[in-house]
Design an enzyme around this catalytic site. Structure first.
Site, PDB file in Angstrom:
ATOM      1  N   GLU B  38      33.602   8.335  62.961  1.00 31.37           N
ATOM      2  CA  GLU B  38      33.599   9.457  63.889  1.00 31.37           C
ATOM      3  C   GLU B  38      34.624   9.202  64.985  1.00 31.37           C
ATOM      4  O   GLU B  38      34.585   8.168  65.642  1.00 31.37           O
ATOM      5  CB  GLU B  38      32.207   9.630  64.488  1.00 31.37           C
ATOM      6  CG  GLU B  38      32.104  10.577  65.668  1.00 31.37           C
ATOM      7  CD  GLU B  38      32.701  11.954  65.416  1.00 31.37           C
ATOM      8  OE1 GLU B  38      32.334  12.609  64.432  1.00 31.37           O
ATOM      9  OE2 GLU B  38      33.569  12.383  66.221  1.00 31.37           O
ATOM     10  N   SER B  52      24.735  27.303  67.791  1.00 31.01           N
ATOM     11  CA  SER B  52      23.666  28.182  68.293  1.00 31.01           C
ATOM     12  C   SER B  52      22.279  27.743  67.865  1.00 31.01           C
ATOM     13  O   SER B  52      21.294  28.245  68.376  1.00 31.01           O
ATOM     14  CB  SER B  52      23.864  29.607  67.791  1.00 31.01           C
ATOM     15  OG  SER B  52      25.178  30.035  67.998  1.00 31.01           O
ATOM     16  N   ILE B  54      20.742  28.161  64.880  1.00 30.49           N
ATOM     17  CA  ILE B  54      19.995  29.137  64.068  1.00 30.49           C
ATOM     18  C   ILE B  54      19.924  28.674  62.622  1.00 30.49           C
ATOM     19  O   ILE B  54      20.922  28.236  62.062  1.00 30.49           O
ATOM     20  CB  ILE B  54      20.699  30.506  64.086  1.00 30.49           C
ATOM     21  CG1 ILE B  54      20.813  31.000  65.528  1.00 30.49           C
ATOM     22  CG2 ILE B  54      19.945  31.518  63.221  1.00 30.49           C
ATOM     23  CD1 ILE B  54      21.640  32.238  65.648  1.00 30.49           C
ATOM     24  N   HIS B  56      19.681  30.296  59.340  1.00 28.71           N
ATOM     25  CA  HIS B  56      19.845  31.648  58.827  1.00 28.71           C
ATOM     26  C   HIS B  56      18.981  31.892  57.611  1.00 28.71           C
ATOM     27  O   HIS B  56      18.601  30.971  56.903  1.00 28.71           O
ATOM     28  CB  HIS B  56      21.319  31.879  58.472  1.00 28.71           C
ATOM     29  CG  HIS B  56      22.204  31.914  59.669  1.00 28.71           C
ATOM     30  ND1 HIS B  56      22.314  33.025  60.471  1.00 28.71           N
ATOM     31  CD2 HIS B  56      23.004  30.965  60.217  1.00 28.71           C
ATOM     32  CE1 HIS B  56      23.151  32.759  61.464  1.00 28.71           C
ATOM     33  NE2 HIS B  56      23.589  31.523  61.329  1.00 28.71           N
ATOM     34  N   LYS B 257      29.064  37.833  62.610  1.00 29.98           N
ATOM     35  CA  LYS B 257      27.651  38.210  62.629  1.00 29.98           C
ATOM     36  C   LYS B 257      27.285  38.906  63.925  1.00 29.98           C
ATOM     37  O   LYS B 257      26.195  39.460  64.042  1.00 29.98           O
ATOM     38  CB  LYS B 257      26.762  36.975  62.443  1.00 29.98           C
ATOM     39  CG  LYS B 257      26.915  36.330  61.068  1.00 29.98           C
ATOM     40  CD  LYS B 257      25.860  35.263  60.834  1.00 29.98           C
ATOM     41  CE  LYS B 257      25.815  34.834  59.385  1.00 29.98           C
ATOM     42  NZ  LYS B 257      26.511  33.564  59.128  1.00 29.98           N
ATOM     43  N   ILE B 343      33.497  24.671  57.026  1.00 36.42           N
ATOM     44  CA  ILE B 343      32.045  24.838  57.176  1.00 36.42           C
ATOM     45  C   ILE B 343      31.748  25.500  58.522  1.00 36.42           C
ATOM     46  O   ILE B 343      31.423  24.862  59.508  1.00 36.42           O
ATOM     47  CB  ILE B 343      31.299  23.492  57.067  1.00 36.42           C
ATOM     48  CG1 ILE B 343      31.804  22.669  55.888  1.00 36.42           C
ATOM     49  CG2 ILE B 343      29.788  23.730  56.968  1.00 36.42           C
ATOM     50  CD1 ILE B 343      31.598  23.323  54.539  1.00 36.42           C
ATOM     51  N   CYS B 408      14.873  12.830  85.312  1.00 34.16           N
ATOM     52  CA  CYS B 408      15.308  14.224  85.369  1.00 34.16           C
ATOM     53  C   CYS B 408      14.072  15.060  85.606  1.00 34.16           C
ATOM     54  O   CYS B 408      13.248  15.231  84.696  1.00 34.16           O
ATOM     55  CB  CYS B 408      15.970  14.629  84.054  1.00 34.16           C
ATOM     56  SG  CYS B 408      16.140  16.412  83.836  1.00 34.16           S
ATOM     57  N   CYS B 443      18.924  22.349  87.617  1.00 37.48           N
ATOM     58  CA  CYS B 443      19.865  21.775  88.572  1.00 37.48           C
ATOM     59  C   CYS B 443      21.107  21.220  87.880  1.00 37.48           C
ATOM     60  O   CYS B 443      22.047  20.797  88.545  1.00 37.48           O
ATOM     61  CB  CYS B 443      19.229  20.713  89.473  1.00 37.48           C
ATOM     62  SG  CYS B 443      19.260  19.023  88.841  1.00 37.48           S
ATOM     63  N   CYS B 448      19.805  14.099  88.823  1.00 37.90           N
ATOM     64  CA  CYS B 448      19.552  12.963  87.946  1.00 37.90           C
ATOM     65  C   CYS B 448      20.809  12.195  87.590  1.00 37.90           C
ATOM     66  O   CYS B 448      20.714  11.034  87.188  1.00 37.90           O
ATOM     67  CB  CYS B 448      18.857  13.413  86.672  1.00 37.90           C
ATOM     68  SG  CYS B 448      19.826  14.562  85.688  1.00 37.90           S
TER      69      CYS B 448
END
Lengths: 120, 488, 423
Positions: B38, B52, B54, B56, B257, B343, B408, B443, B448
């Site tokens: 990575e 998002s 979701i 689907h 969409k 993708i 936090c 906040c 924090c």
């Protein structure tokens, strides 16, 4: 005689714009009270400010303490004062009001600890 | 978290996003040496960062596309995955909302397409029925499509969990490892990073998101172009006006969409995303004009949505490829390369199925897959202080005092959770934020951040100026008073 | 497993408001517990190392930590029970008592059962997300208070080339602070046509260092992929940005001083009504929220400009709490106070019939001499001349019982107007 200088007075919320014509002759216009005249003259003669800062301690939990000058200091000496404060390390415990720097550059201004601390 | 890469791997996955994670986990079920590379400081920091969330249902795309096949299959795998990996997921259902007979016609077409795709329990609803299901909807709504199999998840917790499970089962993860060159030597790939590190492997899986085209080029594989399509989204606070019960979609256009109103699994609301192509893969800025666009669209469906409830905005990039379908195949140009490119949506939904699909491609291509008897399916659930009642929290604190120290307070995240995130390799503020939610509340880190910086320093002994928001270049603090003192 | 403790009052938050409220309750003979989530009492004062606090309350000019120390010493000497490093996370009205759930590493989970609770929880800063500055999301964007905490408590330097958004006192003070730390402050950007901070701060924090003040301007974009590299700033004309006049400031840090918001999550948890004007809980003449036994004061109720006013208000709140605890409730008739002409809001929203009060309000106008008037229907109950009113400075009006004798029945209205020459 130096040129006229206009100062914003900060003695009260009014904020009069005072134009100083002669420091020696104590001539100025725009002020609405005596404090304003005095402030403006002093600003021209020798502007001073109270300096607040933090100073490193020798403790790892309470690493910095707030400090301040006990009287206003000449503006031109503020940066040298700060530079010196950044090199300092204050040993805990220290009392509130404790003096950590005496008579900075013979101005009679001391640096005191605003709030002291015990070591943790 | 950089682990040592040594020897020759059977499969190396380039890119630790939702696809890379799913593929790596899938492969970790077999007796294979697997590594993930990575380029960012943490996993899920690329395309998968601005998702998002979701799941689907599978009615948006034509039947004969790979993306639909994998979307339908992936959708059905989430219960089991949640059970094993413990990320937040809820099948809240999707509503596509129509405002006219023409839009209703589109809904009808989506319904038919969905049925053909094999989506279960789809329903067409009239105005009364759809408003009964979702009372925040505008009174002007004409009707719509209901897909009960749609859902919501927290995307970074999902990717983190996939990677955690993969590494738990023997996969090596190397972060801050960016591919610069690749050579074939004696039938084996030798991958070289920008930092000069090498990694030898028999197979390479290109799951590099926005940079899949670049990686493909380095491997001498297919030439294609990833065209970034930016999407801006706005996050509204918990308790925001107009929070719906289902994920709300408008009727889709040719290219997109549309701009949605999404009740997130954490109780906040997301509105957006926009969709426009851009040249710059790195330009994830938001704009004032798009804010207006997003809110106008959102209010059309849910009049109560208010920009006053915004707590933050962000943008992400969809990696689009020509043809707009998923490009998942063995490379016909470079040996031993699997392409997983283009993708975009419904990538997250399809990801578990992509993992299976890539595993099958490798198997067909001759990679020997022997099931690993000691494969650990489950991740242990990490305590989430926010979700605990008093008694459970009390017990937890007795076990470890750091659970009682709330760092936090907006999201009620304890010091112990932050330490856990750090020990799992999330040493950037964003990584910790995505793992624990610390800094995501009202906040936005005001109260924090300074505590988290100290905890990172204590746990990793990193100098304070090395601590970053999301990797080198994004340092938080540029100096210390002590050093200023030493300099004068 | 969950330890239960009982007391008369739980004070949530040990800053200026909490300490003053706790002392007032203690003075009246109540058993008080203060819950504070940080390491020690003092709240935000601990990081406000500059001067300017206490001129009214102590008759001296003190730094924030010094002001806090005075109260902290009183609290320590009084023997009030203080729990630091403890977070209150649930508040419920149980009818005959109020329940506050807290947790700390030291004490685990505790439930405090108290007759009354004071919410002196302070406020948070409005952030980038709230004001929606477009652009990228790099490191280097801080709220001014967070930057202040980093510089003054932790000794970190958040940036070296700084742009500040907001000309309120916090922004001005940080302009000076950053300059004194060796940073270059490129300017203060203020959306309004006039500066919000005190004039003395404009002189001491901007003019002293030749820092430009861009009035009537906004930051239109943040630039920089991983760390702030620059911002774009543009003037406002007729409510819109004049895009033809946008200019760029190369910087590595953006400090936001764009407003404070009372923290009301615990109040909301207890189902207290929240005011849409202040974003804090609505309180009556006794500083009590809509939930019996739950009180609020300080910045957690509405944003104050002087800590002296916070101490004053919190003391009154504490005294009210003592009445409540002793008697079990209030039965005084209360009159609604409406915000009239030129008044943005009034706190509290009620006064007790025929009893003196302390009203805090904000002006919508700016002028050198103004008259504030409290009237009931056509009758002027009391009025006062004020000097230098401006929206950025909260005004406190203490009205004696004498002046309010006979005021009963109808609501009252507080309004403000420019004084005529002969007033």
């Amino acid at each position: 005689m130096s040129d006229a200088r206009t100062i914003t007075c900060i003695r009260c919320p009014r904020g009069c714009r005072v134009t100083v014509l002669s420091v020696d002759d104590r001539k100025a216009s725009g002020q609405t009270c005596k404090l304003g005249l005095e402030y403006a003259l002093e600003e021209c003669r020798c502007p001073r400010r109270t300096v607040t800062a933090v100073v490193r301690t020798d403790n790892e939990k309470i690493r910095y303490l707030p400090v301040k000058t006990d009287k206003p200091l000449k503006k031109s000496l503020i940066v040298p004062l700060l530079r010196q404060l950044y090199t300092m390390k204050v040993c805990l415990p220290v009392e509130s009001g404790g003096v950590i720097m005496t008579d900075f550059r013979q101005t009679g201004v001391n640096v005191v600890v605003s709030v002291g601390a015990e070591p943790i | 978290m950089t682990s040592r890469l040594c020897g020759t791997y059977d499969v190396v996955v380039v890119g630790a996003g939702v696809c890379g994670g799913a593929i790596a986990r899938q492969l970790s079920k077999y007796d294979l040496r697997v590594a993930i590379l990575e380029k960012c400081a943490d996993v899920s920091f690329g395309v998968s960062k601005a998702n998002s969330g979701i799941i689907h249902a599978g009615f948006h795309h034509p039947t004969d596309t790979l993306k639909t096949k994998l979307e339908i299959r992936g959708n059905m795998m989430f219960e089991k995955l949640q059970h094993e990996l413990k990320f937040p997921f809820e099948r809240v259902g999707i509503l596509v909302v129509a405002f006219s007979p023409e839009e209703m016609e589109t809904c009808r077409n989506l319904y038919l397409q969905g049925c053909e795709n094999g989506v279960s329990r789809l329903q067409l609803l009239n105005a009364a029925k759809i408003r009964a299901m979702e009372d925040v909807l505008s009174p002007d709504v004409f009707g719509g499509l209901y897909a009960p199999t749609g859902g919501i998840i927290e995307p970074y917790r999902y990717v983190f969990a996939l990677i955690e499970s993969a590494t738990l089962n023997g996969v090596t993860l190397a972060t801050r490892w960016e591919l610069a060159q690749a050579h074939r030597r004696q039938g084996v790939w030798e991958l070289v990073s920008t930092g000069g590190e090498t990694c030898r492997t028999r197979w390479v899986v290109n799951a590099a998101g926005l940079y899949a085209d670049k990686v493909s080029g380095i491997l001498g594989a297919e030439e294609f172009q990833i065209v970034p399509r930016k999407g801006e989204e706005y996050l509204l606070r918990r308790g925001a006006q107009g929070c719906p019960r289902h994920v709300l979609f408008p009727v889709p256009s040719h290219t997109s969409k549309g701009m949605l109103v999404i009740p997130t699994v954490e109780g906040t609301v997301m509105v957006g995303p926009t969709a426009h192509e851009t040249d710059d893969k790195c330009d994830v800025s938001t704009s004032a004009s798009n804010l207006r666009l997003v809110f106008d669209n959102a209010k059309r469906m849910v009049p109560a949505i208010s920009s006053r409830d915004i707590i933050t905005a962000f943008a992400g990039m969809r990696p689009t490829v020509e043809g707009q379908d998923f490009f998942i195949d063995i490379s016909s140009m470079a040996s031993n390369v699997v392409q997983v490119a283009g993708i975009q949506s419904p990538g997250l939904t399809a990801s578990p199925a992509i993992g299976l699909y890539v595993k099958d491609l490798l198997k067909e291509a001759g990679l020997k897959l022997t099931e690993k008897p000691g494969f650990v399916h489950d991740l242990s659930a990490s305590p989430v202080v926010r979700d605990l009642d008093g008694q459970s929290l009390a017990k937890l604190i007795e076990r470890d005092r750091a659970y009682g120290n709330i760092v936090c307070r907006c999201e009620r995240v304890s010091e112990a959770q932050i330490v856990e995130a750090i020990r799992k390799g999330h040493t950037t503020l964003d990584g910790i934020k995505f793992y624990t939610r610390a800094g995501m509340g009202r906040c936005q880190g005001g109260f924090c951040s300074y505590k988290i910086l100290r905890i990172i320093q204590r746990e990793t002994h990193m100098p304070i100026e090395s601590i970053t928001k999301r990797g080198p270049g994004s340092e938080i603090v540029l100096g210390t008073l002590e050093e200023e003192g030493a300099r004068t | 497993m969950i330890e239960r403790q009982e007391c008369d009052v739980v004070v949530v938050g040990g800053g200026a408001a909490g300490m003053a409220g706790a002392l007032a309750c203690h003075e009246q003979g109540l058993r008080v517990t203060v819950i504070e989530r940080e390491e020690s009492l003092g709240g935000i004062l601990l990081q406000c190392i500059h001067n300017g606090f206490g001129l009214h309350h102590f008759g001296e000019e003190l730094t924030g930590p010094e002001y806090a120390l005075r109260f902290r010493q009183s609290v320590e000497e009084s023997g009030i029970h203080v729990c630091c490093r403890t977070t209150a996370f649930r508040l419920e009205d149980k009818g005959s008592y109020r329940s506050v759930m807290t947790c700390s590493g030291e004490h685990g989970v505790r439930e405090y059962r108290a007759k009354a609770v004071i919410l002196s929880v302070g406020c948070r800063e409005r952030n980038r997300g709230n004001i929606g500055i477009p652009g990228t999301r790099p490191a280097g964007v801080f709220t001014a208070g967070l930057a202040q905490r980093l510089t003054n408590i932790d000794g970190y330097i958040p940036g070296r080339r700084v742009v500040i958004v907001g000309s309120g006192d916090i922004g001005l003070i940080m302009a000076r602070r950053m300059t004194w730390l060796g940073a270059k402050v490129l300017g203060v950007v203020e959306i309004m046509p006039t500066c919000s901070g005190l004039l003395r701060n404009v002189v001491q924090c901007l003019e002293d260092f030749d820092i430009p003040l861009y009035l009537g301007h906004v930051v239109t974009k943040i630039i920089g992929a991983d760390r702030v590299r620059a911002v774009e700033v543009g003037p406002m004309r007729d409510g819109e940005v004049d895009t033809s006049a946008v200019f760029r400031l190369d910087c590595d840090t953006l400090l936001l001083s764009v407003g404070l918001v009372p923290e009301h999550d615990l109040a909301q948890d207890a189902q207290a009504e929240i005011s849409p004007d202040t974003n804090g809980p609505i309180v009556d003449a006794n500083w009590m929220t809509s939930v019996p036994g739950v009180f609020a004061c300080g910045n957690g109720l509405h944003v104050h400009d002087l800590v002296d006013d916070v101490s004053h208000e919190s003391r009154l709140c504490g005294l009210s709490v003592a009445d409540f605890v002793r008697v079990g409730g209030f039965d005084n008739e209360q009159l609604t106070v409406n915000a009239g002409t030129n008044v943005k809001y009034v706190m509290p929203g009620k006064i007790a019939s025929g009893r003196g009060c302390s009203l805090s309000f904000r002006s919508l106008i700016e002028c050198e001499k103004a008259t504030c008037t409290l009237r009931q229907g056509p009758n002027i109950l009391v009025s006062k001349t004020l000097r230098f009113v401006r929206p950025a400075e909260m005004i406190r009006w203490d009205i004696t019982t004498e002046k309010l004798k006979g005021a009963c029945g109808e609501p009252v209205e507080l309004s403000l107007g420019k004084a005529t020459n002969d007033e």
